[in-house]
Design a protein around this motif. Structure first.
Motif, PDB file in Angstrom:
ATOM      1  N   PRO A 237       0.850  -1.201   0.108  1.00 46.22           N
ATOM      2  CA  PRO A 237      -0.071  -0.022  -0.046  1.00 46.22           C
ATOM      3  C   PRO A 237       0.822   1.096  -0.034  1.00 46.22           C
ATOM      4  N   LEU A 238       0.205   2.553  -0.058  1.00 50.90           N
ATOM      5  CA  LEU A 238       0.644   3.612   0.032  1.00 50.90           C
ATOM      6  C   LEU A 238       1.802   3.977   1.137  1.00 50.90           C
ATOM      7  N   ASP A 239       1.410   3.205   2.338  1.00 47.29           N
ATOM      8  CA  ASP A 239       2.664   3.605   3.355  1.00 47.29           C
ATOM      9  C   ASP A 239       3.593   2.589   3.381  1.00 47.29           C
ATOM     10  N   ASP A 240       4.018   1.650   2.428  1.00 54.08           N
ATOM     11  CA  ASP A 240       5.018   0.702   2.162  1.00 54.08           C
ATOM     12  C   ASP A 240       4.783  -0.512   3.335  1.00 54.08           C
ATOM     13  N   ARG A 241       3.703  -0.650   3.756  1.00 56.54           N
ATOM     14  CA  ARG A 241       3.612  -1.939   4.670  1.00 56.54           C
ATOM     15  C   ARG A 241       2.947  -2.964   3.877  1.00 56.54           C
ATOM     16  N   ARG A 242       3.722  -4.159   3.630  1.00 56.45           N
ATOM     17  CA  ARG A 242       3.263  -5.147   2.800  1.00 56.45           C
ATOM     18  C   ARG A 242       2.053  -5.862   3.591  1.00 56.45           C
ATOM     19  N   LEU A 243       1.108  -6.354   2.685  1.00 57.72           N
ATOM     20  CA  LEU A 243      -0.111  -7.189   3.032  1.00 57.72           C
ATOM     21  C   LEU A 243      -0.098  -8.174   1.942  1.00 57.72           C
ATOM     22  N   VAL A 244      -0.481  -9.400   2.726  1.00 56.38           N
ATOM     23  CA  VAL A 244      -1.241 -10.546   1.718  1.00 56.38           C
ATOM     24  C   VAL A 244      -2.663 -10.401   1.768  1.00 56.38           C
ATOM     25  N   VAL A 245      -3.050 -10.706   0.532  1.00 53.24           N
ATOM     26  CA  VAL A 245      -4.215 -10.538   0.101  1.00 53.24           C
ATOM     27  C   VAL A 245      -5.092 -11.498  -0.950  1.00 53.24           C
TER      28      VAL A 245
ATOM     29  N   ARG B  23      -3.320  -4.737  -7.109  1.00 56.11           N
ATOM     30  CA  ARG B  23      -2.203  -4.159  -6.841  1.00 56.11           C
ATOM     31  C   ARG B  23      -2.402  -2.667  -7.448  1.00 56.11           C
ATOM     32  N   GLU B  24      -3.136  -2.552  -8.345  1.00 56.98           N
ATOM     33  CA  GLU B  24      -3.235  -1.196  -8.722  1.00 56.98           C
ATOM     34  C   GLU B  24      -4.028  -0.181  -7.904  1.00 56.98           C
ATOM     35  N   VAL B  25      -5.240  -0.818  -7.256  1.00 57.68           N
ATOM     36  CA  VAL B  25      -6.087   0.084  -6.506  1.00 57.68           C
ATOM     37  C   VAL B  25      -5.331  -0.176  -5.314  1.00 57.68           C
ATOM     38  N   LEU B  26      -4.854  -1.220  -4.510  1.00 53.31           N
ATOM     39  CA  LEU B  26      -4.494  -1.137  -3.147  1.00 53.31           C
ATOM     40  C   LEU B  26      -3.061  -0.469  -2.879  1.00 53.31           C
ATOM     41  N   GLY B  27      -2.370  -0.216  -4.214  1.00 56.28           N
ATOM     42  CA  GLY B  27      -1.099   0.492  -3.913  1.00 56.28           C
ATOM     43  C   GLY B  27      -1.379   1.911  -3.893  1.00 56.28           C
TER      44      GLY B  27
END
Length: 298
Positions: free
Chosen positions: A77-85, A124-128
């Motif tokens: 995401p925008l704050d560079d915290r990786r997430l598993v989706v 990836r496009e939206v959540l990024g």
């Protein structure tokens, strides 16, 4: 050669060709009629269909709304915290010809592979473009609608309509969970310490105010008690003076009795007097003599 022996095989062959030229379309299916790999007919309504035996073939596709669980993927995401989706999509084939041209002979399986890539790219496009806090929140409807719209637009070239996309899981990677939990615990402990400190400060203010109120109340009560005591002493002295003025001898006598009473309060005290003391003379005489002086204790 018998004529019937020739006609019978011809009839059998004609029957087989007639049967093979007919096909049935189920209400849950959509059918393409291919000739040498080229689409010759599309049959979407249930019922009977016809084809040229040995030349044309029938390819069946599921016409219902299908489900596609995507593979777990990591997004940033925008704050560079990786997430598993993980996501779940519902889709349907709307254009058989375009779908056949896009996936070839791979069928539904090949279409799901292509669609999985499209949905992952849309995720990836939206959540990024949003912070992780919004992704982890309960209200993600707007994000899922954006992912669906992007996937719908990209999947149109496959002859597919993406009906819905849902995010089923949005978690931190396993290697980040311990650090995240530790940071969350430290933040909660700091907030708790701040609350305890503010509570202690408020309690101290309340305690100081209460102590000051107690001192003020006690001081006021003592002041009022001293005033009441002084007024009572003044009334008592006035009564004593009035009584003394009316009968000085009786007043002296009662004071002597009071002195005796106070002297004998100990329980083991004794008084030694002479028989001719003024006290006995007072008890024997009809006329009260001068009040005897209070005795002295041995």
């Amino acid at each position: 050669m018998n004529r019937s022996s020739i006609i019978l095989p011809i009839l059998v062959i004609a029957g087989v060709l007639a049967i093979s030229s007919v096909f049935i379309v189920d209400e849950r299916e959509k059918v393409l009629v291919l000739q040498f790999g080229q689409v010759k007919a599309v049959k979407e309504d249930p019922g009977l269909g016809f084809k040229i035996p040995l030349i044309q073939e029938v390819v069946r596709y599921d016409g219902r709304i299908l489900s596609l669980p995507t593979q777990p993927l990591e997004v940033t995401p925008l704050d560079d915290r990786r997430l598993v989706v993980d996501a779940f999509a519902r889709w349907q084939i709307t254009d058989l010809t375009a779908f056949r041209e896009a996936v070839g002979a791979g069928g539904i399986e090949a279409g799901q592979v292509r669609l999985d890539r499209i949905i992952n790219a849309a995720i990836r496009e939206v959540l990024g473009t949003v912070p992780s806090q919004r992704v982890l929140s309960e209200d993600r409807t707007g994000l899922m609608n954006q992912i669906r719209d992007i996937a719908k637009r990209e999947a149109a070239a496959l002859g597919v309509d993406v009906i819905d996309v849902r995010l089923t899981r949005t978690d931190l990677p396993e290697q980040n969970l311990a650090a995240t939990y530790a940071r969350m615990r430290a933040e909660r402990e700091r907030e708790a310490a701040d609350e305890i400190a503010r509570g202690g400060e408020a309690a101290q203010r309340v305690r100081a105010s209460a102590d000051r109120t107690v001192v003020e109340l006690v001081s006021q009560a003592r002041k009022e008690a001293e005033v009441v005591r002084g007024e009572a002493d003044a009334k008592r002295n006035a009564i004593y003076a009035d009584a003394f003025g009316r009968d000085p001898e009786f007043f002296a006598f009662t004071r002597s009795l009071t002195s005796y009473e106070r002297a004998l309060k100990g329980g083991n005290s004794s008084i030694v007097m002479q028989p001719d003391s003024q006290f006995f003379d007072y008890l024997r005489s009809d006329q009260p003599p001068v009040a005897p002086a209070p005795p002295t204790l041995p």
